[in-house]
Motif scaffolding. Structure first.
Motif, PDB file in Angstrom:
ATOM      1  N   MET A  15     -39.493  55.775  19.435  1.00  0.00           N
ATOM      2  CA  MET A  15     -38.614  54.623  19.299  1.00  0.00           C
ATOM      3  C   MET A  15     -38.986  53.894  18.343  1.00  0.00           C
ATOM      4  SD  MET A  15     -37.152  53.651  23.095  1.00  0.00           S
ATOM      5  CE  MET A  15     -36.615  51.913  22.849  1.00  0.00           C
ATOM      6  N   LEU A  18     -38.411  55.736  15.265  1.00  0.00           N
ATOM      7  CA  LEU A  18     -36.952  55.566  14.568  1.00  0.00           C
ATOM      8  C   LEU A  18     -36.815  54.232  14.345  1.00  0.00           C
ATOM      9  CD1 LEU A  18     -34.466  56.923  14.664  1.00  0.00           C
ATOM     10  CD2 LEU A  18     -34.008  56.312  17.342  1.00  0.00           C
ATOM     11  N   GLY A  19     -37.209  53.230  15.015  1.00  0.00           N
ATOM     12  CA  GLY A  19     -36.835  51.731  14.821  1.00  0.00           C
ATOM     13  C   GLY A  19     -37.452  51.238  13.015  1.00  0.00           C
ATOM     14  N   LEU A  22     -34.874  53.297  10.690  1.00  0.00           N
ATOM     15  CA  LEU A  22     -33.618  52.444  10.570  1.00  0.00           C
ATOM     16  C   LEU A  22     -33.731  51.334   9.931  1.00  0.00           C
ATOM     17  CD1 LEU A  22     -32.154  53.001  14.126  1.00  0.00           C
ATOM     18  CD2 LEU A  22     -31.440  54.185  12.145  1.00  0.00           C
ATOM     19  N   PHE A  23     -34.958  50.808  10.085  1.00  0.00           N
ATOM     20  CA  PHE A  23     -35.213  49.254   9.456  1.00  0.00           C
ATOM     21  C   PHE A  23     -35.239  49.614   7.829  1.00  0.00           C
ATOM     22  CE2 PHE A  23     -36.598  44.746   9.588  1.00  0.00           C
ATOM     23  CZ  PHE A  23     -37.196  44.824   8.617  1.00  0.00           C
ATOM     24  N   SER A  25     -34.407  52.137   6.014  1.00  0.00           N
ATOM     25  CA  SER A  25     -33.168  52.852   5.416  1.00  0.00           C
ATOM     26  C   SER A  25     -31.996  52.112   5.615  1.00  0.00           C
ATOM     27  CB  SER A  25     -32.906  54.132   6.072  1.00  0.00           C
ATOM     28  OG  SER A  25     -32.674  54.230   7.380  1.00  0.00           O
ATOM     29  N   GLY A  26     -31.924  51.056   6.295  1.00  0.00           N
ATOM     30  CA  GLY A  26     -30.747  50.083   6.686  1.00  0.00           C
ATOM     31  C   GLY A  26     -30.768  48.768   6.078  1.00  0.00           C
ATOM     32  N   LYS A  27     -31.950  48.273   5.592  1.00  0.00           N
ATOM     33  CA  LYS A  27     -31.992  46.939   5.132  1.00  0.00           C
ATOM     34  C   LYS A  27     -31.363  46.798   3.827  1.00  0.00           C
ATOM     35  CE  LYS A  27     -35.447  43.274   4.731  1.00  0.00           C
ATOM     36  NZ  LYS A  27     -34.277  42.422   4.844  1.00  0.00           N
ATOM     37  N   GLU A  28     -30.696  45.794   3.853  1.00  0.00           N
ATOM     38  CA  GLU A  28     -29.891  45.354   2.494  1.00  0.00           C
ATOM     39  C   GLU A  28     -30.806  44.371   1.814  1.00  0.00           C
ATOM     40  OE1 GLU A  28     -26.536  43.524   3.848  1.00  0.00           O
ATOM     41  OE2 GLU A  28     -25.079  44.954   3.412  1.00  0.00           O
ATOM     42  N   TYR A  66     -25.819  42.871  -2.687  1.00  0.00           N
ATOM     43  CA  TYR A  66     -26.315  43.533  -1.655  1.00  0.00           C
ATOM     44  C   TYR A  66     -26.266  45.136  -1.548  1.00  0.00           C
ATOM     45  CZ  TYR A  66     -26.812  38.713  -0.199  1.00  0.00           C
ATOM     46  OH  TYR A  66     -27.178  37.423  -0.076  1.00  0.00           O
ATOM     47  N   LYS A  68     -27.849  48.554   0.178  1.00  0.00           N
ATOM     48  CA  LYS A  68     -28.758  49.060   1.519  1.00  0.00           C
ATOM     49  C   LYS A  68     -29.652  50.090   1.225  1.00  0.00           C
ATOM     50  CE  LYS A  68     -26.740  51.641   4.615  1.00  0.00           C
ATOM     51  NZ  LYS A  68     -25.974  52.242   5.706  1.00  0.00           N
TER      52      LYS A  68
ATOM     53  N   ARG C  86     -31.126  41.351   8.020  1.00  0.00           N
ATOM     54  CA  ARG C  86     -29.823  42.022   6.907  1.00  0.00           C
ATOM     55  C   ARG C  86     -29.990  43.650   6.800  1.00  0.00           C
ATOM     56  NH1 ARG C  86     -27.596  38.224   3.718  1.00  0.00           N
ATOM     57  NH2 ARG C  86     -26.254  39.863   3.386  1.00  0.00           N
ATOM     58  N   ILE C  87     -29.982  44.335   8.210  1.00  0.00           N
ATOM     59  CA  ILE C  87     -29.727  45.735   8.337  1.00  0.00           C
ATOM     60  C   ILE C  87     -28.217  46.182   8.217  1.00  0.00           C
ATOM     61  CG2 ILE C  87     -30.724  47.492   9.450  1.00  0.00           C
ATOM     62  CD1 ILE C  87     -32.904  45.868   8.733  1.00  0.00           C
ATOM     63  N   GLU C  91     -27.183  52.288  10.543  1.00  0.00           N
ATOM     64  CA  GLU C  91     -28.628  51.775  10.737  1.00  0.00           C
ATOM     65  C   GLU C  91     -28.760  50.420  11.387  1.00  0.00           C
ATOM     66  OE1 GLU C  91     -27.657  52.688   7.968  1.00  0.00           O
ATOM     67  OE2 GLU C  91     -29.098  54.074   6.751  1.00  0.00           O
ATOM     68  N   LEU C  95     -30.438  50.246  15.159  1.00  0.00           N
ATOM     69  CA  LEU C  95     -31.393  49.413  15.183  1.00  0.00           C
ATOM     70  C   LEU C  95     -31.255  48.220  16.195  1.00  0.00           C
ATOM     71  CD1 LEU C  95     -34.469  49.103  14.528  1.00  0.00           C
ATOM     72  CD2 LEU C  95     -33.622  47.599  12.600  1.00  0.00           C
ATOM     73  N   LEU C  98     -31.372  49.709  19.263  1.00  0.00           N
ATOM     74  CA  LEU C  98     -32.887  50.180  19.763  1.00  0.00           C
ATOM     75  C   LEU C  98     -33.654  48.812  20.409  1.00  0.00           C
ATOM     76  CD1 LEU C  98     -34.280  52.744  19.634  1.00  0.00           C
ATOM     77  CD2 LEU C  98     -35.272  52.157  17.436  1.00  0.00           C
TER      78      LEU C  98
END
Lengths: 118, 345, 367
Positions: A15, A18-19, A22-23, A25-28, A66, A68, C86-87, C91, C95, C98
């Motif tokens: 987890m 994964l977190g 995700l952080f 690849s998802g952060k803008e 912005y 991602k 800012r995610i 994702e 998150l 999660l």
């Protein structure tokens, strides 16, 4: 008994990983686009960031976008000093804690990408 | 040693813990810059405001109709009485008693209707009472907007229609009960005596035949049935009594507070009252006047003291949030104690 | 033959009554059928997860879990963090889930523990528990965040420097699930991915009922003493049912909020408990029996009523404000009505049970 503990630790680790994934690849990230050249500044420049809609940026203006994730492409279109339309595509990476400014007017030189500390 | 132990068991650990907690608040108060005298007087004032509302829970608890989560219904009746009294321009003690007299018939009717619903849902009263209470607040909201009140102090300014959310009764009957007694703004003698009067009536009632019948219906319905008691009738009586007391209770509250609060204000009013009586040691089917008094004092005390103490300690105003945590925490604490008959969900 | 029809009527009296009310109100409100259908599709997709999360505690005999508010709060905490960091996109959703997972599990364990101490009064206890944890949530979000809990995104902080704003724009994840795969059925837009996720939950519930854990919960729901003597760890299993429900609720709240796109930091979770329970009750569930059709059907009925009543009220009386209050009245009144009808139904069942037993005893011979 031990097996349950191992499974539990394994799940938690998965987890966390994964977190983190995700952080990242998802952060803008904030990307500044400015249109300020040293010698020549096109009156209007157009850019497409990561395949989004095309944005017009006037001379001497600065815009904030912005985006991602880590990897990005920017496609810039403008008319140079001789009136020839130029289209240039560049790739760049965003990093945590670093501020990125892209100068459309300087896109043909090495100074197009400015990386500063936040 | 044994005597102390058995005394503690009768008192119940929860009550002792809360009492000690409250005591510690009073002790800490001066050290954080709070005036002890003011704190005590604040607690007493809040006691006076809320005691009758808590008292109103008694009849229904005894008759086995559960904790009156439908208290807002009685409150609405009281509000109707209050606004009629202001509309009629009554002031002072006349205004206060006028409000009560107007409210009583409404409370009677509301209570009767409420009891008809409750009598058909034996075993699940508390949940249904909650929603009946909520619905009644909503319907009265509509009423406040369309009823033809004219008093300038109550309707919206600039030619609006419908009553305002908060109506000041400063010029009407605020403080009516305490005016004739000394130290009116420090110790609410009037309210305490009024409460005492009603509490005495309650105590007396439960010694009468009807009162004992009510207790029997709650404690052992089969036995009551066998002795010829009409269970539904007794339950109805208890619900009407509770509703009427709630109506009186909110009028006492308003005359102390100085404002009539309409619309969504009564929505959650049942919960503090129930918290108070549970803290005082009552259970879902047994509540004495002592429970009411001790409970109201402890509950209001903590509700007054803890936010003030913590605010001064941390230099931030967290009153509202703390009140939510404390009052609901106390109800939870009381709900999770053992004992008390399983009285449905 | 006649008895069977009567039985179906009694069993489903609540949804039937509500349906009649709705059918009468639709013409008054003046809303078009197309509008209503589209509204119902969106509302189904965003509310189903939450309402479905109520089923498992009912099976385990815990009654209607007003404690799903705890799960909603966990989900919101997750969303606050991903908005702060800012995610965006999927994702962001991932998150958020999660992050809220451990919070939801902890709150679920706490909730289950408290409810275990209040056996016989679970429903009213869970209501109060919801209020209580709301206070703690406020403590954390209104005072802790920006203070003890470091926040970087200034936009979501109140002007005084700490505490989260009342309303947060969730633009980084707005409609992310809904818009990812969209199906167009005639004039209607269907958020396919969300529907798939809801479908997956339904399958999960059906499968769960068949597992040993599910069967254990059923047994506890029917009779705790018998379950205990059969060797089932009653206390632990009850807590587990609440944990599952709370976790599902946190995911459900995230799905709900990504559809709406804005989060009312201090309000979004409060109504969720009431509305979800109202929905499942209207769908015909009771405190002791709840199924997937109850949940889904109930959402449609409740939301139809929710959408129609203010308009109908306005047409009838002429004031939008009154229409609003009318809607509140109907929402709570309907829950009261549903509870009353259920209780009445239970009385009928008990009466017929007793009659059966008496008949058996009488015809069974001398004493």
């Amino acid at each position: 008994m031990m097996k349950t503990i191992f499974i539990r630790i394994g799940v938690i680790l998965a987890m966390i990983i994964l977190g983190v994934f995700l952080f990242i690849s998802g952060k803008e990230h904030v990307i500044f686009i400015e249109n300020k050249g040293e010698k020549y500044t096109p009156k209007n420049a157009y850019y497409i960031l990561d395949g989004e809609k095309e944005v017009k940026i006037k001379a001497k203006k600065k815009k904030r976008e912005y985006a991602k994730g880590v990897n990005h492409t920017i496609e810039i279109r403008f008319k140079d000093t001789s009136g020839v339309e130029k289209k240039i595509v560049k790739e760049f990476k965003t990093k945590m804690g670093k501020r990125i400014t892209i100068n459309t007017a300087m896109i043909e030189s090495d100074l197009w990408l400015k990386i500063e500390e936040e | 040693m044994e005597k102390i132990k058995s005394y503690i068991e009768t008192m119940g650990w929860p009550r002792i813990i809360i009492a000690l907690f409250l005591l510690s608040m009073y002790v800490i108060a001066p050290f954080v810059g709070l005036n002890l005298g003011t704190s005590l007087s604040d607690t007493l004032i809040r006691f006076g405001m809320n005691a009758v509302l808590v008292l109103s829970l008694m009849p229904m608890i005894y008759s086995g109709t559960g904790l009156n989560f439908g208290l807002p219904l009685g409150v609405e009746a009281g509000l109707i009485g209050a606004v009629i009294s202001v509309e009629m321009g009554l002031t002072g003690v006349l205004g206060f008693w006028g409000a009560i007299i107007m409210a009583v018939p409404f409370a009677f009717i509301f209570g009767w209707g409420y009891s008809q619903i409750l009598n058909r849902v034996k075993g699940g009263e508390m949940m249904i009472a909650t929603y009946v209470g909520f619905s009644s607040v909503a319907i009265m909201c509509i009423m406040w907007l369309i009823l033809p009140f004219k008093s300038q102090d109550m309707i919206w300014a600039y030619g609006g229609s419908g009553l305002r959310t908060t109506i000041s009764i400063e010029n009407y009957w605020q403080g009516a009960l305490n005016k004739i007694f000394p130290m009116a703004d420090k110790i609410p003698f009037g309210e305490i005596i009024f409460f005492g009067f009603l509490a005495f009536l309650m105590w007396g009632f439960f010694k009468t035949k009807s009162g004992l019948a009510m207790k029997a219906v709650g404690a052992n319905p089969k036995f009551a049935l066998a002795t010829g008691v009409n269970i539904d009738k007794v339950r109805t009586k208890s619900v009407i009594m509770s509703t009427m007391l709630a109506a009186i209770g909110i009028i006492v509250y308003q005359q102390s507070f100085g404002f009539i609060q309409l619309y969504l204000a009564p929505f959650y009013m049942a919960f503090p009252a129930i918290a108070a009586i549970l803290i005082g040691g009552a259970s879902v089917n047994k509540a004495t006047v002592i429970n009411v008094m001790v409970g109201t004092f402890l509950f209001q005390g903590i509700l007054t003291m803890t936010p003030s103490v913590i605010n001064n300690l941390v230099k931030t105003d967290m009153s509202e949030t703390l009140r939510i945590i404390i009052s609901n925490g106390m109800i939870l604490y009381a709900l999770t104690r053992k004992g008390g008959k399983k009285n449905g969900k | 033959m006649e008895n069977k029809g009567k039985k179906i009527l009694i069993n489903n009296i609540v949804p039937i009554v509500i349906l009649i009310m709705i059918v009468m109100a639709i013409p008054i409100s003046g809303l078009s059928r197309g509008y209503l259908v589209q509204e119902m599709v969106s509302r189904l997709s965003r509310n189903s997860f939450l309402v479905l999360s109520l089923i498992i505690p009912v099976v385990a005999g815990m009654g209607l879990n007003f404690g799903i508010v705890l799960g909603a709060m966990a989900g919101q905490l997750g969303l606050i963090f991903i908005t702060d960091w800012r995610i965006a996109g999927m994702e962001g959703i991932g998150l958020a889930i999660l992050i809220s997972l451990p919070i939801a599990i902890l709150l679920g364990i706490l909730g289950g523990y408290i409810l275990n101490k209040a056996k016989g009064r679970e429903m009213i206890t869970s209501i109060i528990m919801g209020f209580f944890i709301n206070g703690v949530y406020q403590l954390v979000v209104l005072y802790g965040m920006g203070n003890i809990i470091p926040m970087t995104n200034k936009k979501i902080i109140l002007s005084r420097g700490y505490g989260i704003r009342n309303a947060i724009d969730l633009k980084n994840i707005r409609q992310v699930l809904d818009k990812s795969i969209v199906l167009k059925v005639g004039q209607f837009t269907v958020p396919f991915l969300t529907i798939l996720i809801v479908g997956a939950l339904c399958l999960f519930i059906v499968w769960f009922r068949k597992t040993k854990l599910g069967q254990d919960m059923r047994a506890i729901g029917q009779d705790m003493e018998i379950a205990k003597s059969a060797g089932i760890a009653v206390e632990r299993t009850r807590i587990l049912s609440i944990v599952i429900s709370t976790v599902l609720a946190s995911i459900g709240q995230i799905i709900f909020l990504q559809n709406i796109g804005t989060m009312n930091t201090y309000n979004s979770h409060e109504q969720i408990g009431m509305f979800s329970i109202a929905a499942i009750l209207i769908g015909g569930a009771t405190a002791t029996k709840a199924s997937i059709p109850n949940a889904l059907g109930g959402i449609i009925l409740f939301h139809l009523m929710f959408v129609i009543s203010p308009r109908a009220g306005k047409e009838l009386v002429g004031s939008a404000q009154i229409g609003e209050f009318f809607r509140v009245f109907i929402s709570y009144g309907v829950i009261a009505l549903a509870l009353v009808l259920h209780q009445w139904r239970r009385e009928q069942e008990n009466k017929s049970e007793r009659k059966k037993i008496m008949d058996m005893q009488l015809s069974g011979g001398e004493k």
